[in-house]
Each structure stands twice: as structure tokens, then as C-alpha cells.
Motif scaffolding. Sequence first.
Motif, mmCIF file in Angstrom:
data_model
loop_
_atom_site.group_PDB
_atom_site.id
_atom_site.type_symbol
_atom_site.label_atom_id
_atom_site.label_comp_id
_atom_site.label_asym_id
_atom_site.label_seq_id
_atom_site.Cartn_x
_atom_site.Cartn_y
_atom_site.Cartn_z
ATOM 1 N N TYR A 184 9.197 -6.278 -4.302
ATOM 2 C CA TYR A 184 10.087 -6.897 -5.077
ATOM 3 C C TYR A 184 10.558 -8.191 -4.456
ATOM 4 C CZ TYR A 184 14.672 -5.990 -7.751
ATOM 5 O OH TYR A 184 15.559 -6.023 -8.748
ATOM 6 N N TYR A 211 13.340 -11.057 -5.046
ATOM 7 C CA TYR A 211 14.631 -10.994 -5.707
ATOM 8 C C TYR A 211 15.573 -12.434 -5.232
ATOM 9 C CZ TYR A 211 16.222 -9.701 -1.098
ATOM 10 O OH TYR A 211 16.333 -9.984 0.584
ATOM 11 N N VAL A 228 11.345 0.719 -3.229
ATOM 12 C CA VAL A 228 10.439 -0.666 -3.090
ATOM 13 C C VAL A 228 10.235 -0.405 -1.513
ATOM 14 C CG1 VAL A 228 10.671 -3.099 -2.710
ATOM 15 C CG2 VAL A 228 12.079 -1.497 -4.624
ATOM 16 N N TRP A 277 10.368 -6.262 0.467
ATOM 17 C CA TRP A 277 11.447 -6.896 -0.188
ATOM 18 C C TRP A 277 11.058 -8.462 0.375
ATOM 19 C CZ3 TRP A 277 14.955 -5.007 -3.642
ATOM 20 C CH2 TRP A 277 14.999 -3.742 -3.321
#
Length: 79
Positions: free
Chosen positions: A35, A37, A58, A61
Motif C-alpha cells: 500500500y 500512501y 496490508v 506500507w
Amino acid sequence: MNILLWRSGLLGDTLAVLPVLNVLHSTYSSLRITYIYDAYERSYVQDAEKIIGGSNLVHQWVPFLQSRSYLKKILSLWS
């Protein structure tokens, strides 16, 4: 199977993606989700990892700051 999810935005956008993460996680047990972000330097802004990081939906990250070094890091995920 690996999925790279790039989701920008704040709290509402992060919460909107939760149903998708739940379906993917329950449908594909061996799925690994990375993910990407938007990361913010201001401490009062809650980013996606802080909001849903403890959900175990997830696997990896990747905070994204708009700079060349982070762009290279993101592109390296595809190689």
C-alpha cells in the motif's frame, strides 16, 4: 499474488478502501498487498498506516513524499 495499491488522500479516502481490502484478503488467502500512501510531515494528520495499520490487511506500507528518492523507491517495487 501481489497487488500494489496506491491510494492518495486522507481519512475518508483511507476508510473508503477498507471494503476492498477486506474482500481481497478474504478471497485470496495468499495475496500480498503493498500500500503506497501519502505521507505528511505534520503530526496532526493521520495517514493510512496510522489509521488501518493494525488491521493486518496490508503486508507492506510505503509512505510517499513527492520527491525523487521516494519515486525511485516506488519504481523499485516493480523490478
